[in-house]
Design a protein around this motif. Structure first.
Motif, PDB file in Angstrom:
ATOM      1  N   THR A 141      53.558  49.985  45.762  1.00 10.91           N
ATOM      2  CA  THR A 141      52.405  49.194  45.309  1.00 10.91           C
ATOM      3  C   THR A 141      52.446  49.029  43.788  1.00 10.91           C
ATOM      4  OG1 THR A 141      51.107  50.096  47.121  1.00 10.91           O
ATOM      5  CG2 THR A 141      49.882  49.056  45.336  1.00 10.91           C
ATOM      6  N   LEU A 142      52.239  47.798  43.333  1.00 12.05           N
ATOM      7  CA  LEU A 142      52.229  47.511  41.892  1.00 12.05           C
ATOM      8  C   LEU A 142      50.912  46.836  41.511  1.00 12.05           C
ATOM      9  CD1 LEU A 142      55.320  46.766  43.040  1.00 12.05           C
ATOM     10  CD2 LEU A 142      55.660  46.218  40.653  1.00 12.05           C
ATOM     11  N   GLN A 143      50.484  47.078  40.269  1.00 10.85           N
ATOM     12  CA  GLN A 143      49.323  46.356  39.743  1.00 10.85           C
ATOM     13  C   GLN A 143      49.706  45.728  38.408  1.00 10.85           C
ATOM     14  OE1 GLN A 143      45.140  48.028  39.850  1.00 10.85           O
ATOM     15  NE2 GLN A 143      45.430  47.955  37.639  1.00 10.85           N
ATOM     16  N   ALA A 144      49.523  44.419  38.303  1.00 11.20           N
ATOM     17  CA  ALA A 144      49.861  43.708  37.069  1.00 11.20           C
ATOM     18  C   ALA A 144      48.605  43.057  36.518  1.00 11.20           C
ATOM     19  CB  ALA A 144      50.926  42.650  37.351  1.00 11.20           C
ATOM     20  N   VAL A 145      48.318  43.341  35.247  1.00 15.48           N
ATOM     21  CA  VAL A 145      47.117  42.780  34.614  1.00 15.48           C
ATOM     22  C   VAL A 145      47.546  41.730  33.589  1.00 15.48           C
ATOM     23  CG1 VAL A 145      45.001  43.300  33.330  1.00 15.48           C
ATOM     24  CG2 VAL A 145      45.948  44.992  34.926  1.00 15.48           C
ATOM     25  N   TYR A 146      46.868  40.599  33.578  1.00 12.72           N
ATOM     26  CA  TYR A 146      47.229  39.480  32.695  1.00 12.72           C
ATOM     27  C   TYR A 146      46.079  39.110  31.768  1.00 12.72           C
ATOM     28  CZ  TYR A 146      51.185  39.117  35.805  1.00 12.72           C
ATOM     29  OH  TYR A 146      52.309  39.416  36.514  1.00 12.72           O
TER      30      TYR A 146
ATOM     31  N   GLU B 170      47.994  40.043  46.147  1.00  9.81           N
ATOM     32  CA  GLU B 170      46.556  39.796  46.028  1.00  9.81           C
ATOM     33  C   GLU B 170      46.184  39.464  44.592  1.00  9.81           C
ATOM     34  OE1 GLU B 170      44.046  40.331  48.861  1.00  9.81           O
ATOM     35  OE2 GLU B 170      45.980  39.607  49.529  1.00  9.81           O
ATOM     36  N   PHE B 171      45.208  38.604  44.453  1.00  7.04           N
ATOM     37  CA  PHE B 171      44.815  38.072  43.158  1.00  7.04           C
ATOM     38  C   PHE B 171      43.322  38.329  42.908  1.00  7.04           C
ATOM     39  CE2 PHE B 171      42.513  34.320  41.639  1.00  7.04           C
ATOM     40  CZ  PHE B 171      42.929  34.269  40.324  1.00  7.04           C
ATOM     41  N   ILE B 172      42.971  38.680  41.689  1.00  2.00           N
ATOM     42  CA  ILE B 172      41.565  38.868  41.311  1.00  2.00           C
ATOM     43  C   ILE B 172      41.356  38.155  39.975  1.00  2.00           C
ATOM     44  CG2 ILE B 172      39.847  40.594  40.574  1.00  2.00           C
ATOM     45  CD1 ILE B 172      41.229  42.577  42.474  1.00  2.00           C
ATOM     46  N   ASP B 173      40.344  37.295  39.897  1.00  3.45           N
ATOM     47  CA  ASP B 173      40.169  36.520  38.666  1.00  3.45           C
ATOM     48  C   ASP B 173      39.314  37.261  37.624  1.00  3.45           C
ATOM     49  OD1 ASP B 173      37.481  36.148  39.252  1.00  3.45           O
ATOM     50  OD2 ASP B 173      37.573  33.963  39.321  1.00  3.45           O
ATOM     51  N   GLY B 174      39.159  36.659  36.454  1.00  3.90           N
ATOM     52  CA  GLY B 174      38.463  37.287  35.336  1.00  3.90           C
ATOM     53  C   GLY B 174      37.010  37.637  35.652  1.00  3.90           C
ATOM     54  N   GLN B 175      36.318  36.717  36.328  1.00  2.42           N
ATOM     55  CA  GLN B 175      34.928  36.971  36.714  1.00  2.42           C
ATOM     56  C   GLN B 175      34.848  38.201  37.602  1.00  2.42           C
ATOM     57  OE1 GLN B 175      32.190  35.543  35.885  1.00  2.42           O
ATOM     58  NE2 GLN B 175      32.624  33.453  35.195  1.00  2.42           N
ATOM     59  N   ALA B 176      35.802  38.300  38.520  1.00  2.36           N
ATOM     60  CA  ALA B 176      35.799  39.425  39.453  1.00  2.36           C
ATOM     61  C   ALA B 176      36.103  40.724  38.715  1.00  2.36           C
ATOM     62  CB  ALA B 176      36.816  39.187  40.569  1.00  2.36           C
ATOM     63  N   ILE B 177      37.032  40.663  37.756  1.00  2.00           N
ATOM     64  CA  ILE B 177      37.363  41.855  36.972  1.00  2.00           C
ATOM     65  C   ILE B 177      36.128  42.338  36.205  1.00  2.00           C
ATOM     66  CG2 ILE B 177      38.695  42.678  34.966  1.00  2.00           C
ATOM     67  CD1 ILE B 177      41.024  40.971  35.970  1.00  2.00           C
ATOM     68  N   GLU B 178      35.409  41.366  35.642  1.00  2.00           N
ATOM     69  CA  GLU B 178      34.188  41.697  34.903  1.00  2.00           C
ATOM     70  C   GLU B 178      33.184  42.433  35.803  1.00  2.00           C
ATOM     71  OE1 GLU B 178      30.946  38.875  33.014  1.00  2.00           O
ATOM     72  OE2 GLU B 178      32.974  38.269  32.391  1.00  2.00           O
ATOM     73  N   MET B 179      33.071  41.957  37.024  1.00  2.00           N
ATOM     74  CA  MET B 179      32.146  42.597  37.968  1.00  2.00           C
ATOM     75  C   MET B 179      32.607  43.996  38.310  1.00  2.00           C
ATOM     76  SD  MET B 179      30.863  39.762  40.538  1.00  2.00           S
ATOM     77  CE  MET B 179      29.442  40.829  40.549  1.00  2.00           C
ATOM     78  N   ILE B 180      33.914  44.117  38.538  1.00  2.00           N
ATOM     79  CA  ILE B 180      34.448  45.440  38.871  1.00  2.00           C
ATOM     80  C   ILE B 180      34.168  46.408  37.727  1.00  2.00           C
ATOM     81  CG2 ILE B 180      36.580  46.755  39.215  1.00  2.00           C
ATOM     82  CD1 ILE B 180      37.703  44.189  40.595  1.00  2.00           C
ATOM     83  N   ARG B 181      34.369  45.910  36.516  1.00  2.00           N
ATOM     84  CA  ARG B 181      34.176  46.767  35.352  1.00  2.00           C
ATOM     85  C   ARG B 181      32.717  47.231  35.242  1.00  2.00           C
ATOM     86  NH1 ARG B 181      36.460  43.629  31.623  1.00  2.00           N
ATOM     87  NH2 ARG B 181      38.567  44.461  31.545  1.00  2.00           N
ATOM     88  N   LYS B 182      31.803  46.328  35.551  1.00  2.00           N
ATOM     89  CA  LYS B 182      30.382  46.672  35.481  1.00  2.00           C
ATOM     90  C   LYS B 182      29.957  47.650  36.572  1.00  2.00           C
ATOM     91  CE  LYS B 182      28.374  42.502  33.468  1.00  2.00           C
ATOM     92  NZ  LYS B 182      27.887  41.191  33.892  1.00  2.00           N
ATOM     93  N   HIS B 183      30.545  47.470  37.755  1.00  2.00           N
ATOM     94  CA  HIS B 183      30.014  48.199  38.911  1.00  2.00           C
ATOM     95  C   HIS B 183      30.919  49.332  39.392  1.00  2.00           C
ATOM     96  CE1 HIS B 183      26.652  45.381  39.562  1.00  2.00           C
ATOM     97  NE2 HIS B 183      27.477  44.509  39.025  1.00  2.00           N
TER      98      HIS B 183
ATOM     99  N   ALA C 160      44.550  54.815  43.772  1.00  2.00           N
ATOM    100  CA  ALA C 160      43.964  54.468  42.469  1.00  2.00           C
ATOM    101  C   ALA C 160      44.099  52.972  42.206  1.00  2.00           C
ATOM    102  CB  ALA C 160      44.646  55.276  41.365  1.00  2.00           C
ATOM    103  N   LEU C 161      45.261  52.403  42.499  1.00  2.00           N
ATOM    104  CA  LEU C 161      45.442  50.961  42.277  1.00  2.00           C
ATOM    105  C   LEU C 161      44.521  50.133  43.185  1.00  2.00           C
ATOM    106  CD1 LEU C 161      49.250  50.359  41.618  1.00  2.00           C
ATOM    107  CD2 LEU C 161      47.439  50.986  40.045  1.00  2.00           C
ATOM    108  N   TRP C 162      44.422  50.535  44.438  1.00  2.00           N
ATOM    109  CA  TRP C 162      43.579  49.776  45.367  1.00  2.00           C
ATOM    110  C   TRP C 162      42.092  49.951  45.081  1.00  2.00           C
ATOM    111  CZ3 TRP C 162      44.195  45.712  48.341  1.00  2.00           C
ATOM    112  CH2 TRP C 162      45.499  45.369  48.744  1.00  2.00           C
ATOM    113  N   SER C 163      41.735  51.005  44.343  1.00  2.00           N
ATOM    114  CA  SER C 163      40.306  51.239  44.075  1.00  2.00           C
ATOM    115  C   SER C 163      39.706  50.042  43.339  1.00  2.00           C
ATOM    116  CB  SER C 163      40.099  52.529  43.280  1.00  2.00           C
ATOM    117  OG  SER C 163      40.536  52.338  41.940  1.00  2.00           O
TER     118      SER C 163
END
Lengths: 467, 467
Positions: free
Chosen positions: B227-232, B256-269, B323-326
């Motif tokens: 499993t790999l996680q790449a942040v852009y 799997e892809f997660i956009d900036g809005q989603a990252i922001e939400m993850i960071r908040k919650h 940890a990556l999937w969290s």
């Protein structure tokens, strides 16, 4: 087609000319003759051959035929073996030889959009330059067209890992028997909006719609390949190896099988070096990243090893690979030497039933006194069953028909299917109701009528006389 | 369904009881209530719920409904999101909860034959013991049934490498809307006799036939995974990485892809640790033989690396993978926190159009003043587009409908499709004619009428009101 209909076709010549121009319509008997046959060696001369060069021309031709009830047979290069492109009711042949354009090669999305008249090989060559291939690889690939491949859902050895056209086509543009354009499928690798008409048309042998454009899913070329040849004492141990190979995670991209009779022929007609007591042979190829091919080949070797194994060779160089394939390639000329008009069926049984199939075929060979040679795509259970007969001897022809009948019963009793890649066409249309129950078959016929209410598209194919 | 029809359904209660026994028929309003909803949160209470336990009982139920023109909605566990299993005309629900048998697990032929009421997870668990898996893996796998998965052609992240149900089903046993049994497909991995009715029924959302038995193609479990996680920095560079990954031969099994809005939400919650300037994120998994995973992961890393890459982590241990999937798993609770009644679409565009899609969605978000969060299966271009609205505010609901309309136009302009895995059901039936042309859609409707002449099977679904 009645004599009147053929007269009508002739009378309509000017209309065909007005659609596609005089240079694109043939009606001289000498010119239309070659469009009357396919590799089934059956022949019926069409009245008119049309050579359209665009989707719109195809649509107009189909519309004209629809309005006047003229039989219309779409045609690639006539490499099919079941008579599917023989114009049995004469009428009009629509040859795709002038529709050979690449409409788009979209590397970023792994998609190629092509016209149907292009050959399989031309597609492989072109997309190969970009590092891709299209998995379906019928033996006829150098000559057969994409349109023909799709109409017959033609596959080949690679289907074991990469699937058939049904797994490698995203969408179609086509003309129904009413002369109406339809677009099926999507441009993406997922899509669930509406019914799957793409797969309904794939394998329908030109009886539902005429394909004018195909969106093909490309696959990246593997980094590397490895070829193995395993020789067994008998068919049972070879079949056991096939099952073992198919039960572990390394899926070979080809897993070809040659039976004892075929080995005997190869030995007689070529210089291939095979152990004297060889009763069956497997050619197995794996592909993938170079870094893991050693391990992949080892996994295959482990699975292929059993008490019946006589010899296992791995080829790594091009010369060694060519040497291993020389055995397989010696087979066709050898068979042609012995029986130029052999009957070649392509039955399929579940992999675990291959031994029972071969055993049953041996019994039928003795019962009907006909030599039967088997080889084929063992990983799919798709066995090419060759009945070697002299077709000039009516008595042998009669015996072969009885034998074939028994072969089909055997295959169906083993939970198999009558054809894995050749299709139904003329050859198996009167056997199809032995595999498909009446309700299901009738539903298929009703679908045919929906797409093609005047029954103009490739009539007298696929369905039995009685339907 | 008219009031008369519902009265008739009630009057026919004794006949349903005589087919399947009183214990298998529900008609008490409190009992039938739960069979009226699905995950679209829409609800219509059925008149009668039948719980058959055999193919023959299903056939008899469908026959009775056919004879008396009673609407019949086949139902798995109601996890679908489009209202496809909501009995909008009331009538009869046919729940498969008592048809959960494994009919056969045939390891040698990689085939599992199952009843439709069994859950996806139960199949994975059972065939997993023998070293196999069935590739389709919708998020609902723990609860959703195989019958539901087939009816909707439901896929999930693994489709990128292993395909959808259409690539993983060999054949079906089913009952048409006339109450007639059909058998489609074959028991083998190749077969070209007759039309492909299997794929026609897959994804038809219970509108053509009721599936009573499915022959699934099993795949051997891979030896190992990475499993790999790449942040852009931004969506453009993440999308560029997706294209590069899809253009080289190592096909990941999830991308799997997660956009900036989603990252922001993850960071908040959540407590997920992500670079401050993260604008997009990919989770990529490769599988195969252990011997080549290092090399495969390296190939992915190479393709994933571009000037926008901020961070690239590879997990090897279970703890690291978790940890990556969290990050990905933090997303759903976060979204639910913000907008319990969010609108979740599952549009698809060609992979190379993902940046244009996201850019377009950002514009629509501003235009309609609606927060849009995107994540999904990037390798297939299948993006879950979440419109976060407060559904108790009528004004927001109105705006969201206008926005949705614009989203669909955007997707179709980008050569995409309205749904990659959720389907049409009630939700998108009045949008389907924007994707499918009138001739093709009409042909689909005629096929529906052929299979189901009394229009009893899941009526008022898939097709627009106008058809």
């Amino acid at each position: 087609m009645t004599a009147d209909q053929n007269k009508l076709a002739a009378a309509l010549l000017p209309q065909f000319v007005s659609i596609i121009g005089a240079d694109h319509v043939l009606n001289d008997p000498a010119d239309v003759w070659p469009y009357g046959y396919d590799n089934s060696r059956k022949h019926t001369q069409p009245e008119i051959v049309t050579l359209p060069s665009s989707h719109a021309q195809v649509r107009d031709i189909v519309q004209l035929c629809f309005e006047d009830n003229l039989p219309l047979v779409p045609r690639g290069r006539g490499t099919g073996t079941t008579g599917a492109s023989v114009p049995v009711k004469r009428g009009v042949v629509l040859s795709f030889e002038r529709m050979t354009q690449f409409i788009k090669i979209d590397v970023n999305n792994r998609v190629a959009v092509v016209e149907p008249g292009i050959t399989n090989q031309a597609v492989q060559d072109k997309i190969g330059e970009a590092g891709f291939f299209w998995p379906p690889d019928p033996t006829s690939a150098a000559f057969s067209t994409i349109g023909g491949n799709l109409a017959c859902n033609s596959a080949g050895p690679r289907a074991i890992k990469y699937g058939t056209p049904r797994e490698n086509v995203l969408g179609l543009r086509a003309i129904t028997g009413k002369g109406e354009e339809i677009r099926t499928g999507v441009y993406t690798t997922k899509g669930v909006v509406g019914y799957d008409l793409t797969r309904l048309i794939l394998g329908s042998e030109g009886t539902l719609a005429v394909i004018t454009e195909a969106t093909l899913k490309m696959t990246p070329l593997p980094q590397s390949k490895r070829t193995l040849q395993a020789v067994y004492k008998n068919i049972g141990s070879a079949a056991e190896a096939v099952s073992s190979i198919m039960a572990q995670p390394v899926i070979p991209y080809t897993l070809e099988f040659i039976d004892g009779q075929a080995i005997e022929m190869i030995r007689k007609h070529s210089s291939a070096d095979l152990p004297v007591n060889a009763g069956a042979l497997l050619i197995i190829e794996v592909d993938g990243q170079e870094a893991c091919l050693e391990d992949a080949a080892q996994a295959i070797c482990d699975a292929a090893t059993n008490t019946g194994l006589l010899e296992l060779k791995t080829a790594t160089t091009q010369v060694e690979i060519a040497a291993l394939w020389s055995t397989r390639k010696a087979l066709s000329p050898a068979l042609r030497n012995v029986a130029p008009n052999k009957i070649n069926e392509d039955v399929v049984v579940p992999v675990s039933n291959i031994p029972a199939l071969i055993e049953g075929l041996e019994k039928l060979s003795r019962k009907h006194d006909i030599k039967i040679v088997n080889f084929g795509h063992a990983g799919n259970g798709n066995i090419h069953t060759n009945l070697l007969i002299d077709s000039t001897d009516p008595e042998q022809v009669t015996r072969s028909q009885l034998c074939l009948d028994d072969v089909f019963s055997l295959v169906l009793n083993l939970n198999g299917t009558l054809s894995g890649e050749h299709g139904v066409g003329m050859e198996k249309r009167n056997y199809i109701d032995r595999e498909i129950d009446p309700v299901t078959l009738n539903l298929m016929k009703e679908i045919k009528t929906l797409f093609d209410p005047h029954n103009i598209l490739n009539p007298d194919k696929m369905f039995p006389d009685s339907l």
